[in-house]
Design a protein around this motif. Structure first.
Motif, PDB file in Angstrom:
ATOM      1  N   ARG A 802       0.817  -1.216   0.000  1.00 22.22           N
ATOM      2  CA  ARG A 802       0.000   0.000   0.000  1.00 22.22           C
ATOM      3  C   ARG A 802       0.854   1.271   0.000  1.00 22.22           C
ATOM      4  NH1 ARG A 802      -4.425  -1.922  -2.061  1.00 22.22           N
ATOM      5  NH2 ARG A 802      -5.351  -3.597  -0.834  1.00 22.22           N
ATOM      6  N   ALA A 803       0.333   2.320  -0.625  1.00 26.99           N
ATOM      7  CA  ALA A 803       0.904   3.660  -0.497  1.00 26.99           C
ATOM      8  C   ALA A 803       0.253   4.334   0.697  1.00 26.99           C
ATOM      9  CB  ALA A 803       0.630   4.468  -1.759  1.00 26.99           C
ATOM     10  N   ALA A 804       0.898   5.359   1.204  1.00 25.70           N
ATOM     11  CA  ALA A 804       0.258   6.167   2.238  1.00 25.70           C
ATOM     12  C   ALA A 804      -0.693   7.135   1.535  1.00 25.70           C
ATOM     13  CB  ALA A 804       1.303   6.891   3.074  1.00 25.70           C
ATOM     14  N   HIS A 805      -0.479   8.420   1.643  1.00 24.52           N
ATOM     15  CA  HIS A 805      -1.347   9.417   0.996  1.00 24.52           C
ATOM     16  C   HIS A 805      -0.738   9.903  -0.309  1.00 24.52           C
ATOM     17  CE1 HIS A 805       1.851  11.524   2.790  1.00 24.52           C
ATOM     18  NE2 HIS A 805       1.390  12.722   2.529  1.00 24.52           N
ATOM     19  N   GLU A 806       0.435   9.401  -0.663  1.00 20.85           N
ATOM     20  CA  GLU A 806       1.140   9.822  -1.872  1.00 20.85           C
ATOM     21  C   GLU A 806       2.007   8.670  -2.357  1.00 20.85           C
ATOM     22  OE1 GLU A 806       3.429  13.172  -0.556  1.00 20.85           O
ATOM     23  OE2 GLU A 806       4.839  11.971   0.592  1.00 20.85           O
ATOM     24  N   MET A 807       2.480   8.765  -3.594  1.00 20.51           N
ATOM     25  CA  MET A 807       3.329   7.693  -4.131  1.00 20.51           C
ATOM     26  C   MET A 807       4.329   8.268  -5.102  1.00 20.51           C
ATOM     27  SD  MET A 807       0.400   6.491  -6.690  1.00 20.51           S
ATOM     28  CE  MET A 807      -0.661   7.550  -5.743  1.00 20.51           C
ATOM     29  N   ILE A 808       5.448   7.583  -5.259  1.00 15.08           N
ATOM     30  CA  ILE A 808       6.477   7.980  -6.212  1.00 15.08           C
ATOM     31  C   ILE A 808       6.393   7.068  -7.425  1.00 15.08           C
ATOM     32  CG2 ILE A 808       8.962   8.185  -6.602  1.00 15.08           C
ATOM     33  CD1 ILE A 808       9.258   8.769  -3.620  1.00 15.08           C
ATOM     34  N   VAL A 809       6.148   7.676  -8.586  1.00 15.23           N
ATOM     35  CA  VAL A 809       6.028   6.929  -9.840  1.00 15.23           C
ATOM     36  C   VAL A 809       7.359   7.031 -10.587  1.00 15.23           C
ATOM     37  CG1 VAL A 809       4.857   6.836 -12.066  1.00 15.23           C
ATOM     38  CG2 VAL A 809       3.534   7.247  -9.983  1.00 15.23           C
ATOM     39  N   ASP A 810       7.904   5.887 -10.956  1.00 14.06           N
ATOM     40  CA  ASP A 810       9.225   5.829 -11.597  1.00 14.06           C
ATOM     41  C   ASP A 810       9.096   6.088 -13.095  1.00 14.06           C
ATOM     42  OD1 ASP A 810      11.847   5.446 -12.143  1.00 14.06           O
ATOM     43  OD2 ASP A 810      11.955   3.368 -11.445  1.00 14.06           O
ATOM     44  N   CYS A 811       9.700   7.168 -13.561  1.00 12.47           N
ATOM     45  CA  CYS A 811       9.664   7.507 -14.994  1.00 12.47           C
ATOM     46  C   CYS A 811      10.998   7.255 -15.680  1.00 12.47           C
ATOM     47  CB  CYS A 811       9.271   8.985 -15.163  1.00 12.47           C
ATOM     48  SG  CYS A 811       7.664   9.381 -14.438  1.00 12.47           S
ATOM     49  N   ARG A 812      11.960   6.717 -14.954  1.00 12.29           N
ATOM     50  CA  ARG A 812      13.295   6.503 -15.539  1.00 12.29           C
ATOM     51  C   ARG A 812      13.301   5.476 -16.670  1.00 12.29           C
ATOM     52  NH1 ARG A 812      16.121   5.818  -9.740  1.00 12.29           N
ATOM     53  NH2 ARG A 812      14.249   4.540  -9.572  1.00 12.29           N
ATOM     54  N   PRO A 813      12.451   4.430 -16.625  1.00 16.12           N
ATOM     55  CA  PRO A 813      12.465   3.470 -17.747  1.00 16.12           C
ATOM     56  C   PRO A 813      12.106   4.089 -19.096  1.00 16.12           C
ATOM     57  CG  PRO A 813      11.341   2.531 -15.835  1.00 16.12           C
ATOM     58  CD  PRO A 813      11.578   3.973 -15.530  1.00 16.12           C
ATOM     59  N   PHE A 814      11.420   5.241 -19.085  1.00 14.80           N
ATOM     60  CA  PHE A 814      10.979   5.839 -20.345  1.00 14.80           C
ATOM     61  C   PHE A 814      12.115   6.511 -21.106  1.00 14.80           C
ATOM     62  CE2 PHE A 814       6.999   6.431 -17.582  1.00 14.80           C
ATOM     63  CZ  PHE A 814       6.599   5.125 -17.820  1.00 14.80           C
ATOM     64  N   LYS A 815      13.282   6.583 -20.481  1.00 18.02           N
ATOM     65  CA  LYS A 815      14.445   7.133 -21.177  1.00 18.02           C
ATOM     66  C   LYS A 815      14.783   6.293 -22.408  1.00 18.02           C
ATOM     67  CE  LYS A 815      16.659   9.533 -17.338  1.00 18.02           C
ATOM     68  NZ  LYS A 815      17.905   9.750 -16.575  1.00 18.02           N
ATOM     69  N   ALA A 816      14.390   5.036 -22.373  1.00 17.03           N
ATOM     70  CA  ALA A 816      14.615   4.164 -23.544  1.00 17.03           C
ATOM     71  C   ALA A 816      13.861   4.685 -24.765  1.00 17.03           C
ATOM     72  CB  ALA A 816      14.172   2.736 -23.220  1.00 17.03           C
ATOM     73  N   HIS A 817      12.783   5.424 -24.528  1.00 21.48           N
ATOM     74  CA  HIS A 817      12.009   6.042 -25.617  1.00 21.48           C
ATOM     75  C   HIS A 817      12.450   7.486 -25.857  1.00 21.48           C
ATOM     76  CE1 HIS A 817       8.860   2.833 -25.794  1.00 21.48           C
ATOM     77  NE2 HIS A 817       9.220   2.668 -24.534  1.00 21.48           N
ATOM     78  N   GLY A 818      13.491   7.918 -25.146  1.00 19.17           N
ATOM     79  CA  GLY A 818      13.943   9.301 -25.267  1.00 19.17           C
ATOM     80  C   GLY A 818      13.116  10.284 -24.464  1.00 19.17           C
ATOM     81  N   ILE A 819      12.292   9.779 -23.545  1.00 17.39           N
ATOM     82  CA  ILE A 819      11.380  10.623 -22.767  1.00 17.39           C
ATOM     83  C   ILE A 819      11.893  10.788 -21.342  1.00 17.39           C
ATOM     84  CG2 ILE A 819       9.029  10.871 -21.869  1.00 17.39           C
ATOM     85  CD1 ILE A 819       9.348  11.215 -24.946  1.00 17.39           C
ATOM     86  N   GLU A 820      11.982  12.043 -20.899  1.00 18.02           N
ATOM     87  CA  GLU A 820      12.395  12.368 -19.541  1.00 18.02           C
ATOM     88  C   GLU A 820      11.168  12.700 -18.700  1.00 18.02           C
ATOM     89  OE1 GLU A 820      15.511  12.217 -18.516  1.00 18.02           O
ATOM     90  OE2 GLU A 820      16.475  11.938 -20.462  1.00 18.02           O
ATOM     91  N   VAL A 821      11.349  12.705 -17.390  1.00 20.13           N
ATOM     92  CA  VAL A 821      10.233  13.022 -16.493  1.00 20.13           C
ATOM     93  C   VAL A 821       9.689  14.430 -16.768  1.00 20.13           C
ATOM     94  CG1 VAL A 821      11.716  13.879 -14.616  1.00 20.13           C
ATOM     95  CG2 VAL A 821       9.454  12.955 -14.095  1.00 20.13           C
ATOM     96  N   THR A 822      10.566  15.350 -17.153  1.00 20.41           N
ATOM     97  CA  THR A 822      10.128  16.721 -17.464  1.00 20.41           C
ATOM     98  C   THR A 822       9.138  16.736 -18.623  1.00 20.41           C
ATOM     99  OG1 THR A 822      12.242  17.571 -16.711  1.00 20.41           O
ATOM    100  CG2 THR A 822      10.942  19.029 -18.097  1.00 20.41           C
ATOM    101  N   ASP A 823       9.336  15.848 -19.601  1.00 16.48           N
ATOM    102  CA  ASP A 823       8.426  15.794 -20.746  1.00 16.48           C
ATOM    103  C   ASP A 823       7.012  15.411 -20.308  1.00 16.48           C
ATOM    104  OD1 ASP A 823      10.614  16.335 -22.468  1.00 16.48           O
ATOM    105  OD2 ASP A 823      11.154  14.208 -22.456  1.00 16.48           O
ATOM    106  N   ILE A 824       6.927  14.501 -19.361  1.00 14.57           N
ATOM    107  CA  ILE A 824       5.618  14.092 -18.840  1.00 14.57           C
ATOM    108  C   ILE A 824       4.970  15.253 -18.096  1.00 14.57           C
ATOM    109  CG2 ILE A 824       4.452  12.503 -17.249  1.00 14.57           C
ATOM    110  CD1 ILE A 824       6.736  10.480 -17.890  1.00 14.57           C
ATOM    111  N   ALA A 825       5.784  15.959 -17.297  1.00 16.84           N
ATOM    112  CA  ALA A 825       5.270  17.108 -16.543  1.00 16.84           C
ATOM    113  C   ALA A 825       4.702  18.169 -17.486  1.00 16.84           C
ATOM    114  CB  ALA A 825       6.388  17.704 -15.680  1.00 16.84           C
ATOM    115  N   LYS A 826       5.434  18.454 -18.558  1.00 16.31           N
ATOM    116  CA  LYS A 826       4.978  19.491 -19.492  1.00 16.31           C
ATOM    117  C   LYS A 826       3.769  19.018 -20.302  1.00 16.31           C
ATOM    118  CE  LYS A 826       8.457  21.935 -18.098  1.00 16.31           C
ATOM    119  NZ  LYS A 826       8.242  22.829 -16.944  1.00 16.31           N
ATOM    120  N   ARG A 827       3.731  17.745 -20.635  1.00 22.57           N
ATOM    121  CA  ARG A 827       2.599  17.219 -21.417  1.00 22.57           C
ATOM    122  C   ARG A 827       1.309  17.249 -20.600  1.00 22.57           C
ATOM    123  NH1 ARG A 827      -0.354  17.142 -25.792  1.00 22.57           N
ATOM    124  NH2 ARG A 827      -1.133  15.099 -26.448  1.00 22.57           N
ATOM    125  N   LEU A 828       1.398  17.042 -19.293  1.00 21.75           N
ATOM    126  CA  LEU A 828       0.199  17.102 -18.459  1.00 21.75           C
ATOM    127  C   LEU A 828      -0.502  18.458 -18.573  1.00 21.75           C
ATOM    128  CD1 LEU A 828       1.158  15.151 -15.215  1.00 21.75           C
ATOM    129  CD2 LEU A 828      -0.924  14.815 -16.551  1.00 21.75           C
TER     130      LEU A 828
END
Length: 950
Positions: A802-828
């Motif tokens: 279980r998570a508490a009230h928040e969770m950390i989502v791992d975006c490092r595997p997406f580097k294989a597609h050339g995508i960084e966590v910042t790209d997800i933040a901006k796309r949102l």
């Protein structure tokens, strides 16, 4: 549906939503989820000992009755606080507008250009009025700003001074008493020796590194410090000046004497007194110190298309990068108040400010002439708004003045100072003079009109222009300012548009009923140093809020004085330090901090004079108990404290917590619990139960004070019985423990006005509603986690997954597609959402916290956006960066251009899911160029001449 129950309005999940959510999460009922999330040995055995919640109507009636217990006198006390007239257009469109008060710190610049522009205006205003090159985007109050100046100048000492061990800091006896108290607090752990004295008698010896002057002085005298500054410079002594910002409209700005730092408060620029806060402090300095200035700086840069863009520059989050090497633990600014103060300057412009300053000064001259005509002695030879008068019987004057609803500053039995403000009128003058006539039994008639001579020497009169920039010369009608404020508001994504799921930040509902009293005069117009019997309503609220928080945390006492979370950390550690010293164990100076801790933790520990020892986390993200045990044993003799966040920064209730706190106590240390994640504890467990000794609480997180674009914040500390005597004091109003440490912030109860919000939040939710809120926060987090399962990996969970009230989502595997966590933040942003917390506490991750206030429909919209982005990640290729994620966010300008050169449709760019089109938010710029802005630092508005040239 019982419409009287506030919890139904605050909590977004309804009864009918629960079963489908339980099915997704994989539980039969709520109690099963809580059992699987929180270790059973720390669960509370009884419900919170708090009353039942009351309805919003009942609360507003109740808070009105309390407001009427406050006596709103005309306070001429001064000492850094003055009644100010808030322009109604600013009150209605900023202070009372959720588009401004529910926004988050502008870390995501593309959806915060409005707030950033308002803060750039604030910086420009401060730079212009102080005559300095650079200003930050607000500090907490004048006294903490002065302390930051002292420590910054200590840090930037010359190499020779550091080699010689130069540690003395001169403080003028003219400095405000609360500032002096705070300087004592901050200087002691760092080994800085304060020397308080008369600036005219200062010896300029080589063992001093810096000095602080007050301009005008605490009782109103305007001194010419130019020679002092010249002598200081020739002796390599840096000079800071605490200045009254309105006086700088008429007085020579300190920057023109060559000082190093100018600090103060912008409270008198349209901010309520509010019994001490919140108010935006200011800090201005030379460009030489741009990499040392505490807090946030707003800078100009460009976006991907080369358009002008704003963002937070340089050391925006220096604590999280430098940690124990940081020079300041400042994390919160007073953004909402800085925005209001900046808009006050925009609305009035340079000519309006001159009118206000001259009106205040002329009334003060007239008052001085009137009183001297009565035969009284006025001792200030030069003044702006404050005079010092000798009287035969200050006690008699006080009795008469209070009978007429007037407060003065009674210095001693035979002297009084009187500080005037912009609300002062001719009628006030007559009433004020009558106090002296009556109390001093004066028979003279002073009905004649005086010729009032100039009182400020020519050498101290301002000659330079200020606020020449276009923004301060364009919006002087209400219509124009209203539209300007709206234009900026439209550029900002706030909580009134969509969920802001920032982990560790708890962006929950700030209910209108909690916010409404902030605009009421009986709360806003109380000076922090009035006699307690004039603030009976405040005293009842603050004492009950202290009691509520003490109950919730399971501790013995609470101090509301710290006015930010990081300041609460510092206050908690300083009480621990005082406790050890009282036991003749002042040598205890080791503070153990897990590697996963908030960045402000190590910075606060160093400020409190402690040495930081970092412990490892294990592969599950929990405290490595073996490593902790080794370090505790190694440092047993000198162990002062453990700083721990619970649930952890990784969003997990660690089952070893009781073992950990017991270990610290066995070796003579105290446990400080960072309360950033308290939203997962309230009503289910508490800091006392886990074995902590002190915690700070973020009232701007768990207890519903709005973030206001980055502040105000309130960070009270709650303590166990043994630490109660050391709670912080104030030099003007008696508060704190019997052996209280010196001041943590300028006002006795910190940001008292903002505390009304948390008081209302707790009062309306009651014991059951508070506990239900915590459960729903945990349910919502686990719902998102399980909705995203298989598409996104959650980095850490508890022993039962279980998570508490928040969770950390791992975006490092997406580097294989050339995508960084910042790209997800901006796309949102294209989907209408503010990004979760990016790359904290783990680089390449996002931390999601939905809070209890969001509806199931909003949670589902967010999940749909995240799942759609996951499909876009799969479509992306590391060989080709021309994709919808790398180009995000997409602006209206991009979408409407004749030339569309992207390999995807306009619809995919801007309207990727049907719900987006129903409520589209347009980012106003493309991605900002951070490096360009730091290389070409511009932190003020462009002058009119530059616009003309362009």
């Amino acid at each position: 549906m019982n419409t009287d129950v506030f919890a139904l309005r605050h909590i977004g999940i309804t009864e009918k939503d629960l079963q489908p959510m339980f099915e997704i999460v994989g539980v039969d009922h709520m109690e099963q989820l809580i059992y699987e999330t929180i270790p059973n040995d720390i669960r509370l055995k009884k419900p919170l000992d708090l009353p039942e919640g009351i309805s919003e109507h009942e609360f507003l009636t109740h808070i009105q009755q309390l407001a009427e217990k406050n006596k709103v006198f005309k306070s001429y006390i001064g000492l850094g606080y003055h009644e100010s007239l808030i322009p109604s257009v600013i009150k209605r469109n900023i202070l009372e507008n959720p588009g401004w008060y529910t926004a988050y710190t502008p870390y995501q610049a593309e959806i915060a250009q409005g707030r950033l522009e308002a803060l750039l205006n604030f910086q420009t205003m401060v730079s212009d009025l102080t005559g300095m090159e650079l200003a930050n985007a607000s500090l907490l109050d004048e006294s903490t700003a002065a302390a930051e100046a002292m420590t910054m100048l200590f840090d930037v000492r010359s190499r020779q001074q550091k080699k010689d061990g130069t540690i003395k800091f001169f403080v003028s006896e003219e400095v405000l008493p609360q500032t002096l108290s705070l300087l004592e607090t901050r200087s002691t752990p760092l080994g800085i020796e304060l020397v308080i004295g008369n600036h005219e008698e200062f010896g300029f010896s080589s063992d001093f590194y810096g000095a602080l002057l007050q301009y005008p002085g605490k009782h109103g005298q305007v001194n010419d410090y130019a020679e002092f500054v010249e002598n200081a410079k020739s002796n390599d002594i840096k000079v800071a000046v605490a200045a009254d910002i309105l006086s700088l409209v008429m007085l020579t700005p300190p920057g023109e004497w060559g000082v190093d730092v100018v600090v103060g408060t912008t409270q008198r620029f349209g901010i309520p007194l509010g019994y001490g806060g919140p108010h935006a402090g200011f800090f201005a300095t030379k460009e030489d110190y741009k990499r040392s200035i505490p807090g946030r700086i707003i800078g100009v840069t460009k976006d991907t298309d080369g358009n002008r863009a704003l963002r937070m520059a340089l050391q925006t989050r220096e604590q999280h990068i430098k940690r124990d090497k940081a020079t300041s633990n400042i994390c919160t600014a007073q953004v909402l108040l800085a925005v209001m103060a900046g808009m006050y300057a925009v609305y009035h412009g340079p000519e309006g400010l001159k009118y206000i300053a001259e009106k205040v000064h002329n009334h003060t001259r007239l008052l001085s002439k009137s009183l001297t005509a009565l035969g009284l002695e006025q001792s200030n030879t030069a003044f702006f708004d404050t005079i010092k008068v000798q009287v035969k019987d200050a006690g008699g004057l006080k009795k008469v003045a209070e009978s007429k609803g007037i407060n003065f500053n009674y210095i001693d039995d035979n002297s009084v100072s009187i500080s005037l403000n912009e609300s002062f009128s001719e009628n006030d003058l007559k009433l004020l003079v009558s106090c002296f006539v009556e109390s001093q039994q004066i028979q003279k008639d002073i009905s004649t009109v005086f010729h009032v001579e100039e009182i400020i020497p020519k050498t101290l009169q301002r000659q330079s222009s200020f606020l020449d920039h276009e923004v301060f010369n364009s919006y002087h009608s209400e219509t124009e300012l209203m539209r300007y404020i709206k234009k900026l508001e439209r550029k900002d994504l706030a909580l009134n548009h969509s969920m802001i799921s920032l982990g560790s930040c708890t962006m929950k509902l700030n209910a209108a009923s909690e916010m409404l009293p902030l605009s009421w005069a009986n709360w806003g117009n109380i000076h922090p140093f009035v006699p307690l019997n004039q603030a009976e309503g405040y005293q009842l609220v603050l004492k009950e809020l202290e009691s509520q928080l003490t109950t919730i945390t399971g501790f013995a006492a609470t101090s509301l004085q710290p006015n930010s979370g990081a300041q609460g950390e510092y206050a908690g550690l300083m009480t621990i330090r005082a406790y050890h010293e009282s036991r003749k164990e002042g040598h205890r100076n080791i503070c153990i901090i897990p590697a996963s801790a908030h960045g402000t933790n190590p910075a606060s520990a160093v400020m409190a004079g402690m040495k930081v020892v970092v412990t490892k986390t294990d592969e599950k993200g929990n405290i490595d108990v073996t490593d902790l045990t080794d370090k505790v044993i190694q440092h047993s003799e000198n162990l002062a404290a453990l700083m721990v966040t619970y649930p952890s920064t990784h969003g997990v209730f660690e089952s070893s917590i009781v073992e950990v706190t017991k270990l610290i106590h066995e070796h003579g240390g105290q446990v400080y619990m960072d309360g950033a994640n308290m939203n997962a504890q309230v009503g289910l467990t508490n800091p006392a139960t886990i074995g902590a000794d002190v915690c700070h609480l973020n009232l701007h997180k768990t207890f519903a004070i709005p973030h206001g674009g980055g502040g105000p914040g309130v960070g009270p500390i709650c303590v166990a019985e043994q630490l109660k005597p050391f709670l912080p004091s104030n030099p003007v109003v008696n508060t704190g423990g019997e052996k209280g440490i010196t001041a943590i912030s300028g006002a006795p109860w910190g940001s008292a006005l903002a505390c009304l919000i948390s008081y209302g939040y707790i009062k309306m939710l009651g014991a059951e509603g508070l506990t239900e809120s915590t459960k729903m926060a945990i349910l919502n987090a686990n719902y998102i986690k399980d909705r995203l399962k298989g598409k996104y990996d959650v980095l850490y969970t508890g022993e039962r997954g279980r998570a508490a009230h928040e969770m950390i989502v791992d975006c490092r595997p997406f580097k294989a597609h050339g995508i960084e966590v910042t790209d997800i933040a901006k796309r949102l942003m294209d989907y209408g959402f503010h990004a979760p917390t990016v790359s904290f506490p783990v680089a390449g991750t996002i931390m999601i916290e939905p809070t209890e206030s969001e509806s199931l429909a909003e949670l589902d919209r967010f999940c749909k956006a995240m799942l759609a982005i996951r499909e876009e990640i799969d479509e992306a290729s590391s060989e080709d960066s021309n994709n919808v994620l790398k180009n995000a966010p997409h602006t209206l300008e991009m979408l409407t251009t004749d030339n569309w050169s992207f390999p995807y449709s306009r619809q995919k760019a801007a309207f990727p899911l049907p719900f987006v089109g129903e409520n589209k938010f347009w980012p106003s710029i493309r991605r900002t160029d951070e490096a360009f802005g730091d290389r070409n630092l511009i932190c003020t508005c462009t002058p009119i001449e530059a616009y003309a040239e362009a």
